[in-house]
Write a protein that holds these residues in place. Sequence first.
Motif, PDB file in Angstrom:
ATOM      1  N   GLU A 155       9.603 -46.932 -62.173  1.00 37.60           N
ATOM      2  CA  GLU A 155       8.895 -45.750 -61.870  1.00 37.60           C
ATOM      3  C   GLU A 155       8.743 -45.026 -63.269  1.00 37.60           C
ATOM      4  O   GLU A 155       9.520 -45.191 -64.236  1.00 37.60           O
ATOM      5  CB  GLU A 155       9.254 -44.918 -60.797  1.00 37.60           C
ATOM      6  N   TYR A 156       7.660 -44.021 -63.132  1.00 37.08           N
ATOM      7  CA  TYR A 156       7.600 -43.138 -64.300  1.00 37.08           C
ATOM      8  C   TYR A 156       7.254 -41.616 -63.907  1.00 37.08           C
ATOM      9  O   TYR A 156       6.672 -41.492 -63.004  1.00 37.08           O
ATOM     10  CB  TYR A 156       6.351 -43.302 -65.151  1.00 37.08           C
ATOM     11  N   GLN A 157       7.935 -40.821 -64.118  1.00 33.79           N
ATOM     12  CA  GLN A 157       7.838 -39.477 -63.633  1.00 33.79           C
ATOM     13  C   GLN A 157       8.257 -39.287 -62.011  1.00 33.79           C
ATOM     14  O   GLN A 157       7.448 -38.605 -61.529  1.00 33.79           O
ATOM     15  CB  GLN A 157       6.751 -38.775 -64.137  1.00 33.79           C
ATOM     16  N   ASN A 158       8.995 -40.095 -61.547  1.00 36.30           N
ATOM     17  CA  ASN A 158       9.339 -40.138 -60.179  1.00 36.30           C
ATOM     18  C   ASN A 158       8.128 -40.774 -59.324  1.00 36.30           C
ATOM     19  O   ASN A 158       8.138 -40.546 -57.851  1.00 36.30           O
ATOM     20  CB  ASN A 158       9.832 -38.803 -59.452  1.00 36.30           C
ATOM     21  N   LYS A 159       7.075 -41.630 -60.025  1.00 31.59           N
ATOM     22  CA  LYS A 159       6.094 -42.182 -59.053  1.00 31.59           C
ATOM     23  C   LYS A 159       6.224 -43.682 -59.640  1.00 31.59           C
ATOM     24  O   LYS A 159       6.326 -43.981 -60.824  1.00 31.59           O
ATOM     25  CB  LYS A 159       4.907 -41.427 -59.759  1.00 31.59           C
ATOM     26  N   LEU A 160       5.936 -44.396 -58.437  1.00 29.30           N
ATOM     27  CA  LEU A 160       5.679 -46.006 -58.896  1.00 29.30           C
ATOM     28  C   LEU A 160       4.760 -46.233 -59.864  1.00 29.30           C
ATOM     29  O   LEU A 160       3.520 -45.664 -59.862  1.00 29.30           O
ATOM     30  CB  LEU A 160       5.584 -46.723 -57.505  1.00 29.30           C
ATOM     31  N   PHE A 161       4.992 -47.298 -60.432  1.00 23.34           N
ATOM     32  CA  PHE A 161       4.044 -47.929 -61.034  1.00 23.34           C
ATOM     33  C   PHE A 161       2.808 -48.595 -60.603  1.00 23.34           C
ATOM     34  O   PHE A 161       3.165 -48.559 -59.300  1.00 23.34           O
ATOM     35  CB  PHE A 161       4.586 -48.992 -62.217  1.00 23.34           C
ATOM     36  N   ASN A 162       1.736 -48.771 -61.048  1.00 18.45           N
ATOM     37  CA  ASN A 162       0.685 -49.362 -60.243  1.00 18.45           C
ATOM     38  C   ASN A 162       1.022 -50.749 -60.081  1.00 18.45           C
ATOM     39  O   ASN A 162       1.360 -51.421 -59.007  1.00 18.45           O
ATOM     40  CB  ASN A 162      -0.722 -49.341 -61.058  1.00 18.45           C
ATOM     41  N   SER A 163       1.008 -51.841 -60.965  1.00 12.21           N
ATOM     42  CA  SER A 163       1.186 -53.310 -60.786  1.00 12.21           C
ATOM     43  C   SER A 163       1.593 -53.600 -62.303  1.00 12.21           C
ATOM     44  O   SER A 163       0.521 -54.169 -62.909  1.00 12.21           O
ATOM     45  CB  SER A 163       0.161 -54.106 -60.181  1.00 12.21           C
ATOM     46  N   PRO A 164       2.641 -53.504 -62.744  1.00  8.68           N
ATOM     47  CA  PRO A 164       3.014 -54.156 -64.377  1.00  8.68           C
ATOM     48  C   PRO A 164       2.467 -55.370 -64.539  1.00  8.68           C
ATOM     49  O   PRO A 164       2.510 -56.476 -63.514  1.00  8.68           O
ATOM     50  CB  PRO A 164       4.267 -54.019 -64.263  1.00  8.68           C
ATOM     51  N   ASN A 165       1.866 -55.694 -65.594  1.00  9.27           N
ATOM     52  CA  ASN A 165       0.849 -56.895 -65.759  1.00  9.27           C
ATOM     53  C   ASN A 165       1.300 -57.637 -66.725  1.00  9.27           C
ATOM     54  O   ASN A 165       1.691 -59.003 -66.847  1.00  9.27           O
ATOM     55  CB  ASN A 165      -0.558 -56.372 -66.066  1.00  9.27           C
ATOM     56  N   ASP A 166       1.646 -57.457 -67.867  1.00  5.27           N
ATOM     57  CA  ASP A 166       2.216 -57.931 -69.070  1.00  5.27           C
ATOM     58  C   ASP A 166       3.101 -57.227 -70.067  1.00  5.27           C
ATOM     59  O   ASP A 166       2.976 -56.077 -70.051  1.00  5.27           O
ATOM     60  CB  ASP A 166       0.757 -58.527 -69.980  1.00  5.27           C
ATOM     61  N   SER A 172      13.661 -53.569 -81.704  1.00  2.88           N
ATOM     62  CA  SER A 172      14.673 -52.524 -81.407  1.00  2.88           C
ATOM     63  C   SER A 172      15.250 -52.804 -80.111  1.00  2.88           C
ATOM     64  O   SER A 172      16.289 -51.916 -79.779  1.00  2.88           O
ATOM     65  CB  SER A 172      13.759 -51.169 -81.706  1.00  2.88           C
ATOM     66  N   GLY A 173      14.709 -53.519 -79.274  1.00  2.00           N
ATOM     67  CA  GLY A 173      15.144 -53.742 -77.844  1.00  2.00           C
ATOM     68  C   GLY A 173      14.371 -53.214 -76.932  1.00  2.00           C
ATOM     69  O   GLY A 173      14.650 -53.721 -75.698  1.00  2.00           O
ATOM     70  N   ALA A 174      13.384 -52.294 -77.207  1.00  5.95           N
ATOM     71  CA  ALA A 174      12.670 -51.573 -76.298  1.00  5.95           C
ATOM     72  C   ALA A 174      11.638 -52.645 -75.803  1.00  5.95           C
ATOM     73  O   ALA A 174      11.181 -53.437 -76.481  1.00  5.95           O
ATOM     74  CB  ALA A 174      11.820 -50.434 -76.967  1.00  5.95           C
ATOM     75  N   TYR A 175      11.019 -52.323 -74.414  1.00  5.42           N
ATOM     76  CA  TYR A 175       9.748 -53.204 -74.066  1.00  5.42           C
ATOM     77  C   TYR A 175       8.665 -52.107 -74.004  1.00  5.42           C
ATOM     78  O   TYR A 175       8.701 -50.868 -73.731  1.00  5.42           O
ATOM     79  CB  TYR A 175      10.419 -53.677 -72.506  1.00  5.42           C
ATOM     80  N   TYR A 176       7.562 -52.975 -74.339  1.00  3.49           N
ATOM     81  CA  TYR A 176       6.338 -52.472 -74.025  1.00  3.49           C
ATOM     82  C   TYR A 176       5.529 -53.068 -72.979  1.00  3.49           C
ATOM     83  O   TYR A 176       5.356 -54.344 -72.960  1.00  3.49           O
ATOM     84  CB  TYR A 176       5.476 -52.357 -75.310  1.00  3.49           C
ATOM     85  N   PHE A 177       4.914 -52.473 -72.082  1.00  4.96           N
ATOM     86  CA  PHE A 177       3.857 -53.261 -70.945  1.00  4.96           C
ATOM     87  C   PHE A 177       2.900 -52.367 -70.659  1.00  4.96           C
ATOM     88  O   PHE A 177       2.794 -51.294 -70.884  1.00  4.96           O
ATOM     89  CB  PHE A 177       5.110 -53.366 -69.709  1.00  4.96           C
ATOM     90  N   THR A 178       1.988 -52.942 -69.983  1.00  4.18           N
ATOM     91  CA  THR A 178       0.691 -52.683 -69.363  1.00  4.18           C
ATOM     92  C   THR A 178       0.750 -52.528 -67.943  1.00  4.18           C
ATOM     93  O   THR A 178       1.508 -53.089 -67.470  1.00  4.18           O
ATOM     94  CB  THR A 178      -0.409 -53.437 -69.850  1.00  4.18           C
ATOM     95  N   VAL A 203       9.786 -49.009 -72.416  1.00  3.88           N
ATOM     96  CA  VAL A 203      11.185 -48.707 -71.750  1.00  3.88           C
ATOM     97  C   VAL A 203      12.034 -48.685 -72.914  1.00  3.88           C
ATOM     98  O   VAL A 203      12.195 -49.692 -73.633  1.00  3.88           O
ATOM     99  CB  VAL A 203      11.427 -49.847 -70.783  1.00  3.88           C
ATOM    100  N   SER A 204      12.985 -47.761 -73.067  1.00  2.00           N
ATOM    101  CA  SER A 204      13.796 -47.627 -74.571  1.00  2.00           C
ATOM    102  C   SER A 204      14.845 -48.442 -73.906  1.00  2.00           C
ATOM    103  O   SER A 204      15.218 -48.784 -72.783  1.00  2.00           O
ATOM    104  CB  SER A 204      14.011 -46.035 -74.690  1.00  2.00           C
ATOM    105  N   VAL A 205      15.785 -48.496 -75.106  1.00  2.00           N
ATOM    106  CA  VAL A 205      17.295 -49.345 -74.722  1.00  2.00           C
ATOM    107  C   VAL A 205      17.985 -48.459 -73.740  1.00  2.00           C
ATOM    108  O   VAL A 205      19.049 -49.088 -72.965  1.00  2.00           O
ATOM    109  CB  VAL A 205      17.989 -49.627 -75.966  1.00  2.00           C
ATOM    110  N   ASP A 206      17.864 -47.185 -73.442  1.00  2.00           N
ATOM    111  CA  ASP A 206      18.766 -46.314 -72.757  1.00  2.00           C
ATOM    112  C   ASP A 206      17.937 -46.435 -71.202  1.00  2.00           C
ATOM    113  O   ASP A 206      18.402 -45.709 -70.273  1.00  2.00           O
ATOM    114  CB  ASP A 206      18.998 -45.060 -73.222  1.00  2.00           C
ATOM    115  N   GLY A 207      16.903 -46.984 -71.063  1.00  2.00           N
ATOM    116  CA  GLY A 207      16.422 -47.154 -69.844  1.00  2.00           C
ATOM    117  C   GLY A 207      15.203 -46.110 -69.513  1.00  2.00           C
ATOM    118  O   GLY A 207      14.443 -46.153 -68.663  1.00  2.00           O
ATOM    119  N   SER A 208      14.980 -45.008 -70.405  1.00  2.00           N
ATOM    120  CA  SER A 208      13.964 -44.265 -70.179  1.00  2.00           C
ATOM    121  C   SER A 208      12.599 -44.766 -70.324  1.00  2.00           C
ATOM    122  O   SER A 208      12.297 -45.525 -71.124  1.00  2.00           O
ATOM    123  CB  SER A 208      14.210 -42.787 -71.288  1.00  2.00           C
TER     124      SER A 208
END
Length: 339
Positions: A155-166, A172-178, A203-208
Amino acid sequence: MRIWKYIIVSCLLGGVIAPLVATEPIAQPWPVQPVSVKHPAMLEVVAADARLELLAKGFRWSEGPVVEPASGDVLFSDVPENIVYRWSASQGLSVYLKPSGYTGIYPEENLQQGANGLIFNSNNQLVLAQHGDRRLAILQDAATSVPQYLTLAGEYQNKLFNSPNDLVQHSSGAYYFTDPPYGLKGADNAAQKQQQANGIYRVSVDGSVSLLAANLTRPNGLAFSPDEQWLYVANSDPAAAQWWRYPVQADGQLGAAELFFDATAVAQSTHGLPDGLKILPSGILLATGPGGVWVISSTAEHLGTILTGVAAANVALSLDNDWLYITASQYLLRIKLVP
């Protein structure tokens, strides 16, 4: 080259699908000579006489191929069927994960689709963009009767994502996604759509989690340039069939979006849209798009296309970059690249 018609026996034998069985010859949907050359530099990527090889078929929509570091096997999603398959050169095709992306967490008005994009992270763990469960998840155990997953981000700002795609992982360890709305019944008009933007997230390495960009209507496949100075993102919209790129800043955020290549005109008359992509060490993009896999230079010159005959969804490189694996409609294909 003689092409044979194959059938997949639907029963599972010890978790392994029965081998593809040759019957009578049929014409494949892709041309015998699938390499279309627009610029001589295309021949530095794939030979003019290279052929597409059929590895498996019979899927509803094959997606998200990734090569397993330990084995060289190819894992890929059948999104509507909620399955991740494994293809091995020695063992053939088997079911690896079922369910792959919908485990029933959010059942209401859910299309119950499985995983889409797959990667192995820096710890060699399989990370999945799960449509149905609306999250990024790390595979914890594939050996149990029901695969076990750990939520990486849901989730982002206490709202669910739509449907993570790729998704991709930065050094750095961070993830980027659509996060387009493909997994929601009604897409942008779905009552369950909580994120207004079809965004690109980090998504940073601390989970934010941070929203990086919201300018694309259907953000889809993404990949970093070899030096990680740019993040390339496909937009899978027939009205804006484009590839964009964003400068990656020192803090991991993205700078202003730049239109990299616009294929909207071609998409009006050819099957397929910008979708999954990978980037060679040379900086050349191998990007699924109208007609097949587009080969595009780092200076945005269209060098040529590997014609698949059906809509191509995504690609993966072998561990030595000698082979390109392609998921296209119901098929898993591969083609030899120039060493």
